[in-house]
Design an enzyme around this catalytic site. Structure first.
Site, short mmCIF file in Angstrom:
data_model
loop_
_atom_site.label_atom_id
_atom_site.label_comp_id
_atom_site.label_asym_id
_atom_site.label_seq_id
_atom_site.Cartn_x
_atom_site.Cartn_y
_atom_site.Cartn_z
N LEU A 31 0.83 -1.20 0.00
CA LEU A 31 0.00 0.00 0.00
C LEU A 31 0.87 1.25 0.00
O LEU A 31 1.92 1.28 0.66
CB LEU A 31 -0.91 0.01 1.23
CG LEU A 31 -1.83 -1.20 1.38
CD1 LEU A 31 -2.86 -0.94 2.46
CD2 LEU A 31 -2.53 -1.52 0.07
N GLY B 250 1.17 -5.36 1.06
CA GLY B 250 0.12 -5.44 0.04
C GLY B 250 0.60 -6.12 -1.24
O GLY B 250 -0.19 -6.72 -1.96
N ASN C 77 4.79 -7.64 6.35
CA ASN C 77 5.67 -7.02 7.36
C ASN C 77 4.95 -5.96 8.20
O ASN C 77 5.58 -5.09 8.80
CB ASN C 77 6.88 -6.38 6.67
CG ASN C 77 6.46 -5.23 5.75
OD1 ASN C 77 5.32 -5.19 5.29
ND2 ASN C 77 7.36 -4.31 5.49
N GLU C 78 3.61 -6.01 8.22
CA GLU C 78 2.84 -4.92 8.84
C GLU C 78 3.24 -4.63 10.28
O GLU C 78 3.35 -3.47 10.67
CB GLU C 78 1.34 -5.24 8.78
CG GLU C 78 0.68 -4.94 7.44
CD GLU C 78 0.93 -6.00 6.38
OE1 GLU C 78 1.69 -6.97 6.64
OE2 GLU C 78 0.37 -5.87 5.29
C1 LIG Z 1 -7.12 -2.03 10.42
C2 LIG Z 1 -6.13 -2.25 9.37
C3 LIG Z 1 -5.18 -1.19 9.34
C4 LIG Z 1 -4.16 -1.06 8.54
C5 LIG Z 1 -3.71 -1.98 7.58
C6 LIG Z 1 -2.73 -1.31 6.65
C7 LIG Z 1 -2.09 -2.31 5.79
C8 LIG Z 1 -0.99 -2.02 5.13
C9 LIG Z 1 -0.33 -2.95 4.28
C10 LIG Z 1 0.79 -2.32 3.47
O1 LIG Z 1 0.97 -2.68 2.35
S1 LIG Z 1 1.72 -1.10 4.20
C11 LIG Z 1 3.07 -0.81 3.10
C12 LIG Z 1 4.19 -1.67 3.50
N1 LIG Z 1 5.25 -1.58 2.54
C13 LIG Z 1 6.52 -1.53 2.90
O2 LIG Z 1 6.85 -1.55 4.07
C14 LIG Z 1 7.53 -1.45 1.79
C15 LIG Z 1 8.40 -0.27 1.96
N2 LIG Z 1 9.34 -0.17 0.85
C16 LIG Z 1 10.47 -0.89 0.79
O3 LIG Z 1 10.78 -1.71 1.62
C17 LIG Z 1 11.37 -0.63 -0.40
O4 LIG Z 1 10.99 0.57 -0.98
C18 LIG Z 1 11.32 -1.75 -1.47
C19 LIG Z 1 12.03 -2.99 -0.92
C20 LIG Z 1 9.92 -2.08 -1.88
C21 LIG Z 1 12.07 -1.25 -2.72
O5 LIG Z 1 13.36 -0.83 -2.37
P1 LIG Z 1 14.17 0.10 -3.39
O6 LIG Z 1 14.06 -0.41 -4.76
O7 LIG Z 1 15.52 0.26 -2.80
O8 LIG Z 1 13.36 1.48 -3.40
P2 LIG Z 1 13.43 2.64 -2.30
O9 LIG Z 1 13.29 2.07 -0.95
O10 LIG Z 1 14.63 3.47 -2.58
O11 LIG Z 1 12.07 3.45 -2.61
C22 LIG Z 1 11.96 4.29 -3.76
C23 LIG Z 1 10.92 5.35 -3.47
O12 LIG Z 1 9.65 4.72 -3.22
C24 LIG Z 1 9.14 5.15 -1.95
N3 LIG Z 1 8.37 4.03 -1.37
C25 LIG Z 1 8.78 2.79 -1.13
N4 LIG Z 1 7.78 2.05 -0.64
C26 LIG Z 1 6.70 2.84 -0.56
C27 LIG Z 1 5.35 2.65 -0.12
N5 LIG Z 1 4.89 1.46 0.33
N6 LIG Z 1 4.52 3.68 -0.19
C28 LIG Z 1 4.92 4.89 -0.64
N7 LIG Z 1 6.20 5.14 -1.08
C29 LIG Z 1 7.06 4.12 -1.03
C30 LIG Z 1 10.40 5.48 -1.14
O13 LIG Z 1 10.09 6.32 -0.09
C31 LIG Z 1 11.25 6.14 -2.20
O14 LIG Z 1 10.71 7.44 -2.37
P3 LIG Z 1 11.67 8.67 -2.74
O15 LIG Z 1 10.71 9.82 -2.90
O16 LIG Z 1 12.60 8.87 -1.59
O17 LIG Z 1 12.37 8.29 -4.00
#
Ligand SMILES: CC/C=C\CC/C=C/CC(=O)SCCNC(=O)CCNC(=O)[C@H](O)C(C)(C)COP(=O)(O)OP(=O)(O)OC[C@H]1O[C@@H](n2cnc3c(N)ncnc32)[C@H](O)[C@@H]1OP(=O)(O)O
Length: 323
Positions: free
Chosen positions: A128, A173, A196-197
């Site tokens: 997400l 997600g 990994n939430e």
């Molecule tokens: C009651 C229920 C309540 C709540 C439920 C909510 C459920 C949530 C489920 C979810 O899906 S939460 C999202 C969890 N996702 C993550 O933790 C992933 C985070 N991202 C990463 O670990 C890494 O980005 C990656 C392994 C996917 C890719 O690594 P890499 O290729 O080295 O890219 P960067 O880390 O350099 O990221 C580039 C760029 O993208 C932005 N970004 C990364 N992930 C997200 C994201 N999930 N949402 C928004 N933006 C994201 C990151 O900040 C970088 O941005 P820049 O502006 O600095 O370039």
């Protein structure tokens, strides 16, 4: 002409002891509750019947849906859905809407099956989009969560066969999307996959958990969910979170195609109904708790501690990206 009709009538005893409290308060309350209970069954049946037939294969672009999802059908009649929202395919409202619409298109076009993949060379989907949850506009957040639910209903409950060619990281997600498919081939290397939430201070919704518990063992799922485990590709194969390791994206897609070919000799209606029966329980659970699930998400977003955790997480991601 020539279409089968199915009649399914229910006669409710509105004077039954179990219905009396509600019928004494509201006319036709018993019939209303019977109708609610029937809805999930009808939903599944309607999907199974309308999508079970197959079309002759052809090569065509199926969409002018905009740039976030590319949907094509190959020579074998397999739809390839490619997520293309750089840099990391994080699932924001726009991307979710396009995925939802594309899933409708695949269902309508009666493809042989669908393969979900990504245009990024290193990320399947980062899950997400955290920016949809950080200091959100509540109206948009509600639409965001409802659309995510829709995508899950359509993908997890699709009557067409599905496989994920996971060509990069698939956290949270992203992992959910791939687990909602019936088969997973993941490109080997340094990529990771998992829910990994808890590491973000978030509790994965019950339907995320259910989807994982129906992919890997309950024991492995409990350990993985509580410890926010991100599996390496080898670990994912070992616990059957993925089905095969591929050398690259093309190989992952081929492996998914080989899986989809297994259904060539299986009558499609029998296959679809079997799949939907196997998946009926978690689908029904979310259907009956859908509104409560939305409200839980919204109140979670309103919690200042959650907002604080999200802020810290965004900072950490930005710092990592800047290195
Ligand atoms: C009651 C229920 C309540 C709540 C439920 C909510 C459920 C949530 C489920 C979810 O899906 S939460 C999202 C969890 N996702 C993550 O933790 C992933 C985070 N991202 C990463 O670990 C890494 O980005 C990656 C392994 C996917 C890719 O690594 P890499 O290729 O080295 O890219 P960067 O880390 O350099 O990221 C580039 C760029 O993208 C932005 N970004 C990364 N992930 C997200 C994201 N999930 N949402 C928004 N933006 C994201 C990151 O900040 C970088 O941005 P820049 O502006 O600095 O370039």
């Amino acid at each position: 002409m020539g279409r089968a009709l199915v009649w399914d009538a229910t006669c409710v005893d509105s004077l039954a002891a179990s219905h009396l409290p509600s019928t004494s308060q509201k006319a036709a309350a018993a019939a209303e509750s019977a109708q609610m209970l029937k809805r999930p069954k009808m939903f599944l049946l309607r999907q199974a019947v309308s999508n079970a037939r197959q079309l002759a294969p052809s090569v065509r672009a199926m969409s002018s849906k905009g740039p976030l999802v590319d949907l094509t059908v190959d020579n074998d009649g397999v739809a390839i859905m490619t997520l293309q929202r750089p840099p990391v395919n994080s699932l924001n409202l726009d991307l979710l809407k396009e995925i939802s619409k594309s899933l409708d298109d695949v269902a309508k076009n009666k493809s042989r099956g669908m393969i979900l993949t990504s245009s990024s060379p290193t990320v399947f989907s980062a899950g997400l989009d955290i920016m949809e949850m950080y200091k959100p506009d509540m109206k948009r957040a509600e639409e965001f969560w409802t659309t995510l639910q829709d995508v899950w209903f359509k993908l997890y409950g699709s009557s067409f066969a599905t496989a994920a060619a996971i060509n990069g990281h698939a956290p949270a997600g992203g992992c959910l999307l791939s687990m909602s498919c019936e088969y997973r081939a993941m490109v080997g290397g340094k990529f990771t996959i998992g829910l990994n939430e808890t590491a973000l201070g978030i509790v994965a919704p019950k339907w995320f958990m259910d989807t994982m518990c129906r992919t890997i063992s309950m024991r492995q799922a409990e350990l993985a969910l509580t410890t926010a485990k991100m599996f390496t590709v080898d670990e994912a194969l070992k616990c059957e979170l993925i089905d095969e390791i591929a050398t690259d994206k093309a190989d992952a897609i081929n492996k998914c195609k080989t899986f989809l070919k297994k259904f060539e000799k299986i009558p499609p209606l029998a296959r679809a109904i079997t799949k939907l029966k196997m998946r009926e329980e978690p689908i029904k659970n979310l259907q009956t708790s859908r509104q409560a699930d939305v409200q839980e998400f919204l109140s979670f977003l309103k919690n200042p501690k959650v907002q604080q955790s999200l802020e810290m997480y965004i900072q950490a991601l930005k710092q990592k990206a800047a290195k």
